[in-house]
Design an enzyme around this catalytic site. Sequence first.
Site, PDB file in Angstrom:
ATOM      1  N   ASP A  83      14.360 -29.415 -35.953  1.00 37.30           N
ATOM      2  CA  ASP A  83      13.192 -28.699 -35.445  1.00 37.30           C
ATOM      3  C   ASP A  83      12.347 -28.446 -36.698  1.00 37.30           C
ATOM      4  O   ASP A  83      12.756 -27.681 -37.581  1.00 37.30           O
ATOM      5  CB  ASP A  83      13.684 -27.394 -34.812  1.00 37.30           C
ATOM      6  CG  ASP A  83      12.531 -26.442 -34.521  1.00 37.30           C
ATOM      7  OD1 ASP A  83      11.374 -26.783 -34.822  1.00 37.30           O
ATOM      8  OD2 ASP A  83      12.807 -25.350 -33.980  1.00 37.30           O
ATOM      9  N   LYS A 134      -4.434 -37.787 -38.530  1.00 40.86           N
ATOM     10  CA  LYS A 134      -5.597 -37.111 -37.953  1.00 40.86           C
ATOM     11  C   LYS A 134      -5.225 -36.478 -36.619  1.00 40.86           C
ATOM     12  O   LYS A 134      -4.260 -36.941 -36.018  1.00 40.86           O
ATOM     13  CB  LYS A 134      -6.751 -38.092 -37.781  1.00 40.86           C
ATOM     14  CG  LYS A 134      -6.481 -39.161 -36.691  1.00 40.86           C
ATOM     15  CD  LYS A 134      -7.750 -39.697 -36.142  1.00 40.86           C
ATOM     16  CE  LYS A 134      -8.007 -39.192 -34.772  1.00 40.86           C
ATOM     17  NZ  LYS A 134      -7.743 -40.113 -33.682  1.00 40.86           N
ATOM     18  N   HIS A 164      -6.803 -44.778 -40.024  1.00 40.95           N
ATOM     19  CA  HIS A 164      -6.400 -46.184 -39.990  1.00 40.95           C
ATOM     20  C   HIS A 164      -7.596 -47.141 -39.956  1.00 40.95           C
ATOM     21  O   HIS A 164      -7.436 -48.323 -40.201  1.00 40.95           O
ATOM     22  CB  HIS A 164      -5.413 -46.456 -38.847  1.00 40.95           C
ATOM     23  CG  HIS A 164      -6.050 -46.551 -37.497  1.00 40.95           C
ATOM     24  ND1 HIS A 164      -6.486 -45.460 -36.807  1.00 40.95           N
ATOM     25  CD2 HIS A 164      -6.330 -47.622 -36.704  1.00 40.95           C
ATOM     26  CE1 HIS A 164      -7.011 -45.852 -35.645  1.00 40.95           C
ATOM     27  NE2 HIS A 164      -6.923 -47.156 -35.563  1.00 40.95           N
ATOM     28  N   LYS A 168      -8.409 -51.182 -41.798  1.00 39.89           N
ATOM     29  CA  LYS A 168      -8.772 -52.363 -41.003  1.00 39.89           C
ATOM     30  C   LYS A 168      -9.517 -53.312 -41.938  1.00 39.89           C
ATOM     31  O   LYS A 168     -10.491 -52.906 -42.578  1.00 39.89           O
ATOM     32  CB  LYS A 168      -9.716 -51.972 -39.856  1.00 39.89           C
ATOM     33  CG  LYS A 168      -9.042 -51.299 -38.667  1.00 39.89           C
ATOM     34  CD  LYS A 168     -10.134 -50.945 -37.658  1.00 39.89           C
ATOM     35  CE  LYS A 168      -9.610 -50.068 -36.552  1.00 39.89           C
ATOM     36  NZ  LYS A 168      -9.164 -50.795 -35.383  1.00 39.89           N
ATOM     37  N   GLU A 202     -15.023 -48.220 -26.019  1.00 38.13           N
ATOM     38  CA  GLU A 202     -13.714 -48.725 -25.582  1.00 38.13           C
ATOM     39  C   GLU A 202     -13.624 -48.746 -24.061  1.00 38.13           C
ATOM     40  O   GLU A 202     -14.022 -47.778 -23.409  1.00 38.13           O
ATOM     41  CB  GLU A 202     -12.600 -47.818 -26.099  1.00 38.13           C
ATOM     42  CG  GLU A 202     -12.541 -47.716 -27.596  1.00 38.13           C
ATOM     43  CD  GLU A 202     -11.401 -46.817 -28.040  1.00 38.13           C
ATOM     44  OE1 GLU A 202     -10.390 -47.345 -28.517  1.00 38.13           O
ATOM     45  OE2 GLU A 202     -11.518 -45.585 -27.896  1.00 38.13           O
ATOM     46  N   ASP A 221     -12.153 -36.949 -31.960  1.00 38.71           N
ATOM     47  CA  ASP A 221     -11.223 -38.078 -31.989  1.00 38.71           C
ATOM     48  C   ASP A 221     -11.774 -39.249 -32.808  1.00 38.71           C
ATOM     49  O   ASP A 221     -11.028 -39.918 -33.513  1.00 38.71           O
ATOM     50  CB  ASP A 221     -10.935 -38.525 -30.541  1.00 38.71           C
ATOM     51  CG  ASP A 221      -9.883 -39.623 -30.459  1.00 38.71           C
ATOM     52  OD1 ASP A 221      -8.828 -39.458 -31.112  1.00 38.71           O
ATOM     53  OD2 ASP A 221     -10.103 -40.627 -29.760  1.00 38.71           O
ATOM     54  N   HIS A 226     -13.166 -41.518 -38.130  1.00 38.53           N
ATOM     55  CA  HIS A 226     -13.378 -42.960 -38.224  1.00 38.53           C
ATOM     56  C   HIS A 226     -14.854 -43.351 -38.435  1.00 38.53           C
ATOM     57  O   HIS A 226     -15.176 -44.106 -39.350  1.00 38.53           O
ATOM     58  CB  HIS A 226     -12.904 -43.650 -36.945  1.00 38.53           C
ATOM     59  CG  HIS A 226     -11.464 -43.369 -36.601  1.00 38.53           C
ATOM     60  ND1 HIS A 226     -10.480 -43.248 -37.547  1.00 38.53           N
ATOM     61  CD2 HIS A 226     -10.847 -43.216 -35.399  1.00 38.53           C
ATOM     62  CE1 HIS A 226      -9.313 -43.030 -36.935  1.00 38.53           C
ATOM     63  NE2 HIS A 226      -9.512 -42.993 -35.639  1.00 38.53           N
ATOM     64  N   LYS A 326     -15.084 -43.721 -24.101  1.00 43.59           N
ATOM     65  CA  LYS A 326     -13.943 -44.370 -23.430  1.00 43.59           C
ATOM     66  C   LYS A 326     -14.332 -44.726 -22.004  1.00 43.59           C
ATOM     67  O   LYS A 326     -15.315 -44.223 -21.467  1.00 43.59           O
ATOM     68  CB  LYS A 326     -12.741 -43.439 -23.432  1.00 43.59           C
ATOM     69  CG  LYS A 326     -12.153 -43.260 -24.835  1.00 43.59           C
ATOM     70  CD  LYS A 326     -10.717 -42.823 -24.773  1.00 43.59           C
ATOM     71  CE  LYS A 326     -10.122 -42.573 -26.144  1.00 43.59           C
ATOM     72  NZ  LYS A 326      -9.776 -43.787 -26.872  1.00 43.59           N
TER      73      LYS A 326
END
Length: 460
Positions: A83, A134, A164, A168, A202, A221, A226, A326
Site C-alpha cells: 500500500d 501526468k 509521452h 514521439k 481523436e 488532459d 502535450h 474526443k
Amino acid sequence: MTVSRLVVLGATGDLTRRYLLPGLARLAATGRLPAGLAVVASAVDDLDDAGYRAIAQESLTAAGAEPEAAAMLLGSLGYVRADVTAEADLRAVLSRGHGPVAVYLALPHTLAGTVCAHLATIGLPEGSQLVVEKPFGDGIESARELNRAVTAVVPERNVFRVDHFLAKNTVLNVIGLRFANRVFEPVWSNRDVEAVDIVFDEPLGLEGRAGYYDKAGALRDMVQNHLLQVLALVAMEPPPTLGEADLRDRKADVLRSVRAPSAEDMTRLTRRARWSAGNLEDGPVPAYAEHDGVDPGRGTETYAEVSYRIDSWRWSGVPFRLRSGKALAVRRREAVIHFRPVPHLPTGLRGRPSPSRLRLGFGPDTLRLEIEVNGPGDPFELERAVLEQELCPGYLPAYAQVLEAVLEGDPLLSVRADEAEEGWRVVEPVLDAWRRGDVPLEEYPAGSAGPTARPGDRPW
Ligand code: BG6
C-alpha cells in the site's frame, strides 16, 4: 549513473499494463533493456511473483510483444505487495535489490505527494530517479507543492515528469525540420507566419477511463501538457545543443512568454464542449454525460480550444490556437503553420491564391507543404500543389522511448519543474473562467467535426 532496478508502483493499473510492460518488452526486443536490470512491480493486489508474471504475460500477449522479449522481461520481473500510502510497505518494496533505483509512480496523481513524502523519509540511494506521470498536480499551487515534494526525494535532474508526446518521433521531427534546414527558419516568425494551429482530434471515447477523465477534462488532459509542449517546440529559439539544459531552457523561455487569455477575452479565445449522442465508426455512442462513472453536473469538457499569444519579438501578434477533443469524426493530429499572403501578386496571374501552409502531421507522420504554382494548361492560372512526404516512424513507441531515457538517466525528453508550472499558469485562468460558467459548455454530436464553427473564426 544508470540504475540497476526499476520499481513500478501501480503495477496492476492500466498504464503499466497497456504501456509500460509492452514498452519494456520493446526495449528487450531491440537489445536496449540493460543487462541485469531488475524490475520490481508493486501494487495493493495480493499476488506473488508468479501471479504477477501471469498478469504481465497477458498484457504482453495483448500488446503483441515478441515471445522471446516477453520471456526475457518476465525473467527479470518480481512482485511486492504494497500500500503506497504506508511508509513501511514502501520500505519493503525498496529493500528488494541494491543500488540506484528508478521509481516509477504509475499511480493516480493524487497519491504522488504522499508517496514522495515517504520516499524522502526513507531515502533513495545516490543516482536514483523518480518518474512521475501526468497530470503533474491539478493547478499551479499543487504543481509547486509536488515539485517541492519530488525534489526532496532526488535532485531535479533525476526527476522525470513524463509527457509521452516528447517521446514521439513525429513531435521530435519539428527539431530536425526547423534547425537542420535553412529554408524554414528565415520565415519562422511573425513577419511571415500569420497563425499556428496545434490540433489533436481523436475519434476515441472514454475507453474505460471515466474515473480519471471526468475529473480532468480535455484542457487538463491534453492542453496543459502535450499541446503546450508541442507549442514550445514549434516556437522555441534554436538551442545550441540538444543537451537537456539547452533544450529545456529554450522550451521554458517560450512557455514563460505565453499569455493566457484575459477574463474579458475568455469567450472569444476559448471554447469548451462535450459530446452528445451520435455515431462513431463502431456504432451509436451515448452522450458523454450518460456514461458510467461520469457526473453530468461536473460539466467536464471533452473538447477544448484555446488561442494563446506569445509575448516575444519573434511571435508577437501571432495566434497559437490549440484544440483537442474526443469522439470526433476524424483522427487529426498536426501542427499547421499558416503563412501570410504574398504582399503583391503580379497582375496577370489568375486565380485566387491561398497563402502557403505547412502541416506537420503527428501520426501518421507526414510533412505537407501546400503552395500555389502555375497550373497545367494556361500557364498564368494558379493552382494549389501539395508536396507531401511520409516520415519514418520511430524505432521505438513513445513509452519505450520514455523508459529508455529513464534507464539511461537522460531527462532530455521529460518536462522540467518550471515547464510544468508554466503550463498550469496559462491553463488555470481558463479553468477558473470555465468553472465560473463564463464560457458556455457547448455540445457536439459524437462522430461530428466538433462544435459548429462560429462566424468570423478561422476554419480549423
Ligand atoms: C494521453 C491522454 O496522455 O494521451 C489521452 O490522457 C490521449 O486522453 C492520449 O488519448 C493520446 O496519446 P497517443 O499516444 O494515443 O497519441
